[in-house]
Motif scaffolding. Sequence first.
Motif, mmCIF file in Angstrom:
data_model
loop_
_atom_site.group_PDB
_atom_site.id
_atom_site.type_symbol
_atom_site.label_atom_id
_atom_site.label_comp_id
_atom_site.label_asym_id
_atom_site.label_seq_id
_atom_site.Cartn_x
_atom_site.Cartn_y
_atom_site.Cartn_z
ATOM 1 N N MET A 156 58.009 26.840 35.124
ATOM 2 C CA MET A 156 56.748 27.159 35.800
ATOM 3 C C MET A 156 56.657 26.527 37.181
ATOM 4 S SD MET A 156 52.889 26.187 34.549
ATOM 5 C CE MET A 156 52.908 27.236 33.095
ATOM 6 N N ARG A 157 56.642 27.378 38.193
ATOM 7 C CA ARG A 157 56.338 26.884 39.532
ATOM 8 C C ARG A 157 54.845 26.573 39.587
ATOM 9 N NH1 ARG A 157 56.265 30.660 44.988
ATOM 10 N NH2 ARG A 157 55.742 29.029 46.479
ATOM 11 N N VAL A 158 54.506 25.378 40.070
ATOM 12 C CA VAL A 158 53.099 25.038 40.291
ATOM 13 C C VAL A 158 52.932 24.718 41.766
ATOM 14 C CG1 VAL A 158 51.233 23.421 39.754
ATOM 15 C CG2 VAL A 158 52.780 24.162 37.937
ATOM 16 N N SER A 159 52.041 25.456 42.429
ATOM 17 C CA SER A 159 51.809 25.169 43.845
ATOM 18 C C SER A 159 50.328 25.254 44.179
ATOM 19 C CB SER A 159 52.626 26.112 44.726
ATOM 20 O OG SER A 159 52.228 27.436 44.513
ATOM 21 N N GLU A 160 49.991 24.702 45.346
ATOM 22 C CA GLU A 160 48.589 24.694 45.777
ATOM 23 C C GLU A 160 48.308 25.958 46.576
ATOM 24 O OE1 GLU A 160 47.270 21.135 47.761
ATOM 25 O OE2 GLU A 160 45.191 21.807 47.627
ATOM 26 N N GLU A 161 47.173 26.591 46.282
ATOM 27 C CA GLU A 161 46.796 27.850 46.931
ATOM 28 C C GLU A 161 45.434 27.681 47.607
ATOM 29 O OE1 GLU A 161 48.896 30.437 46.760
ATOM 30 O OE2 GLU A 161 47.776 32.313 46.908
ATOM 31 N N PHE A 176 43.724 26.178 35.439
ATOM 32 C CA PHE A 176 45.063 25.679 35.102
ATOM 33 C C PHE A 176 45.117 25.307 33.615
ATOM 34 C CE2 PHE A 176 48.478 22.262 35.867
ATOM 35 C CZ PHE A 176 49.502 23.188 35.806
ATOM 36 N N ASP A 177 43.963 24.943 33.046
ATOM 37 C CA ASP A 177 43.892 24.680 31.596
ATOM 38 C C ASP A 177 44.253 25.924 30.789
ATOM 39 O OD1 ASP A 177 43.346 22.186 30.433
ATOM 40 O OD2 ASP A 177 41.317 22.179 31.268
ATOM 41 N N ASP A 178 43.722 27.075 31.212
ATOM 42 C CA ASP A 178 44.032 28.333 30.511
ATOM 43 C C ASP A 178 45.541 28.582 30.519
ATOM 44 O OD1 ASP A 178 41.303 28.879 30.106
ATOM 45 O OD2 ASP A 178 41.137 29.830 32.082
ATOM 46 N N VAL A 179 46.162 28.275 31.664
ATOM 47 C CA VAL A 179 47.607 28.478 31.822
ATOM 48 C C VAL A 179 48.378 27.557 30.873
ATOM 49 C CG1 VAL A 179 49.530 28.110 33.431
ATOM 50 C CG2 VAL A 179 47.452 29.284 34.205
ATOM 51 N N LEU A 180 47.999 26.271 30.877
ATOM 52 C CA LEU A 180 48.725 25.297 30.051
ATOM 53 C C LEU A 180 48.502 25.564 28.565
ATOM 54 C CD1 LEU A 180 48.084 22.086 32.179
ATOM 55 C CD2 LEU A 180 50.266 23.278 31.885
ATOM 56 N N GLU A 184 53.469 35.448 41.317
ATOM 57 C CA GLU A 184 51.998 35.459 41.236
ATOM 58 C C GLU A 184 51.566 35.890 39.835
ATOM 59 O OE1 GLU A 184 49.356 34.609 42.848
ATOM 60 O OE2 GLU A 184 49.916 34.311 44.950
ATOM 61 N N SER A 185 52.030 35.151 38.847
ATOM 62 C CA SER A 185 51.922 35.559 37.439
ATOM 63 C C SER A 185 50.496 35.832 36.954
ATOM 64 C CB SER A 185 52.551 34.488 36.553
ATOM 65 O OG SER A 185 53.845 34.207 37.018
ATOM 66 N N MET A 186 49.519 35.148 37.575
ATOM 67 C CA MET A 186 48.132 35.282 37.114
ATOM 68 C C MET A 186 47.313 36.229 37.980
ATOM 69 S SD MET A 186 47.788 33.278 34.451
ATOM 70 C CE MET A 186 46.032 32.897 34.314
ATOM 71 N N SER A 187 47.951 36.889 38.952
ATOM 72 C CA SER A 187 47.200 37.692 39.912
ATOM 73 C C SER A 187 46.944 39.099 39.388
ATOM 74 C CB SER A 187 47.957 37.746 41.241
ATOM 75 O OG SER A 187 47.157 38.413 42.191
ATOM 76 N N ILE A 242 42.738 29.089 39.299
ATOM 77 C CA ILE A 242 43.823 29.991 39.694
ATOM 78 C C ILE A 242 43.315 30.968 40.757
ATOM 79 C CG2 ILE A 242 45.560 31.640 38.879
ATOM 80 C CD1 ILE A 242 45.791 28.737 37.701
ATOM 81 N N PHE A 243 44.014 30.981 41.900
ATOM 82 C CA PHE A 243 43.647 31.844 43.022
ATOM 83 C C PHE A 243 44.872 32.599 43.507
ATOM 84 C CE2 PHE A 243 39.480 31.061 45.278
ATOM 85 C CZ PHE A 243 38.864 30.361 44.258
ATOM 86 N N HIS A 244 44.643 33.767 44.124
ATOM 87 C CA HIS A 244 45.675 34.405 44.941
ATOM 88 C C HIS A 244 45.065 34.524 46.328
ATOM 89 C CE1 HIS A 244 48.676 37.952 45.701
ATOM 90 N NE2 HIS A 244 48.722 37.017 46.611
ATOM 91 N N GLY A 245 45.537 33.711 47.260
ATOM 92 C CA GLY A 245 44.864 33.610 48.551
ATOM 93 C C GLY A 245 43.419 33.222 48.299
ATOM 94 N N PRO A 246 42.453 33.911 48.913
ATOM 95 C CA PRO A 246 41.048 33.556 48.704
ATOM 96 C C PRO A 246 40.439 34.165 47.429
ATOM 97 C CG PRO A 246 41.233 35.315 50.320
ATOM 98 C CD PRO A 246 42.638 34.967 49.926
ATOM 99 N N VAL A 247 41.221 34.917 46.670
ATOM 100 C CA VAL A 247 40.677 35.675 45.533
ATOM 101 C C VAL A 247 40.831 34.909 44.216
ATOM 102 C CG1 VAL A 247 40.719 37.867 44.290
ATOM 103 C CG2 VAL A 247 41.312 37.805 46.729
ATOM 104 N N PRO A 248 39.685 34.535 43.574
ATOM 105 C CA PRO A 248 39.773 33.843 42.288
ATOM 106 C C PRO A 248 40.316 34.770 41.207
ATOM 107 C CG PRO A 248 37.466 34.218 42.905
ATOM 108 C CD PRO A 248 38.301 34.753 44.016
ATOM 109 N N GLN A 249 41.101 34.215 40.294
ATOM 110 C CA GLN A 249 41.745 35.043 39.275
ATOM 111 C C GLN A 249 41.179 34.795 37.869
ATOM 112 O OE1 GLN A 249 43.694 37.609 39.980
ATOM 113 N NE2 GLN A 249 43.445 37.180 42.164
ATOM 114 N N ARG A 250 39.915 34.323 37.824
ATOM 115 C CA ARG A 250 39.155 34.208 36.570
ATOM 116 C C ARG A 250 39.867 33.366 35.514
ATOM 117 N NH1 ARG A 250 37.480 40.616 35.948
ATOM 118 N NH2 ARG A 250 37.274 40.994 38.186
ATOM 119 N N ALA A 251 40.550 32.319 35.964
ATOM 120 C CA ALA A 251 41.228 31.430 35.011
ATOM 121 C C ALA A 251 41.396 30.054 35.637
ATOM 122 C CB ALA A 251 42.594 31.997 34.645
#
Length: 278
Positions: free
Chosen positions: A117-122, A96-100, A44-47, A85-94
């Motif tokens: 990089m694992r990419v999955s749907e949340e 996928f563009d920011d990540v790339l 959960e790198s962005m959480s 970018i989300f962790h469950g229902p919680v937005p992580q203020r970013a």
Amino acid sequence: MQKMFLFIWLAMINVATALNTKDWMFRIPDKYSTTNISMPGTHESMSRYGGETTQCQNTSLTQQFDNGIRFVDIRCRHLNDELLIFHGPVPQRATFDDVLKATTEFLAAHPKEAVFMRVSEEYTPENNTKTFAQAVQIYVDRYPIGALYKGKGYPPMSEARGKLVVLRDYGGPATFGLPYGDMDIEDQWQIEDLSKEEIQKKWNAVRGHLEKAQLGPTGTMYLTYSSGAGVFAWPDDVSERLNKMLAGYLGDSKAKWGMIAMDFPNAKLIDMIIDSNV
Ligand SMILES: *[C@@H]1O[C@H](CO)[C@@H](O)[C@H](O)[C@H]1NC(C)=O
Ligand SMILES: *[C@@H]1O[C@H](CO)[C@@H](O)[C@H](O)[C@H]1NC(C)=O
Ligand SMILES: *[C@@H]1O[C@H](CO)[C@@H](O)[C@H](O)[C@H]1NC(C)=O
């Protein structure tokens, strides 16, 4: 005068350590397979937001790369044709563009390194006209083609340098990356509570998988999550315990552990994983 020398000396030590974790893969021989090494990673790198029940990391993606992290776990919610970018229902203020952007910038500045990089749907998708696979392709196509690994199997270091290797944890077509499900993965993340038994159960799974990774064939990529959580076991409390056990187990041994994904890894633990490479 003496103070001045001391200051310069301390500054030099700082630069030396920083360079070490920013560019550690240059030491890995070109011909070695990327499955034949040990790589620190984050779960959960962005959480970073949502409080103690949700937060798994306390550093930005760029800081993680600078600290030596080479496997990252990216969860995108597909919403209004965007990838957020989300962790469950919680937005992580970013996005996928920011990540790339952060990843391709790091790789451009450190061309001997490689990022997996694992990419999955949340969480729940909503208001989309495209599939998740199409959305990922659209985002990825905005970045220089040379930065993406497009080969078929796990590359040797020579072919991975400067590249982002996407591990596709979703169905559908893509012109890049490798299937996440092809790896040998330990991700027994549910932890009831912080009792000795529960922590030991998770640790046994981690240790068992690391032993397997160490001895396993070089054609297999191993991924071990040391992270876990539950209603009565928040990620920071779990990682505090598991990371200590992990550090004790790794010691200063040399081995191929594969990729180890952690919550809140401290610098020393990351260095230990890097240093386990021959
Ligand atoms: C794997 O690493 C070992 C050293 O740890 C090396 O002797 C061997 O050549 C490597 N093999 C591959 C396929 O990378
Ligand atoms: C979905 O689209 C509708 C219409 O544009 C909008 O009102 C609604 O807020 C969107 N849903 C979400 C979750 O963004
Ligand atoms: C993040 O957490 C780790 C582990 O607890 C700690 O060592 C590190 O100093 C923290 N970093 C920041 C920037 O807060």
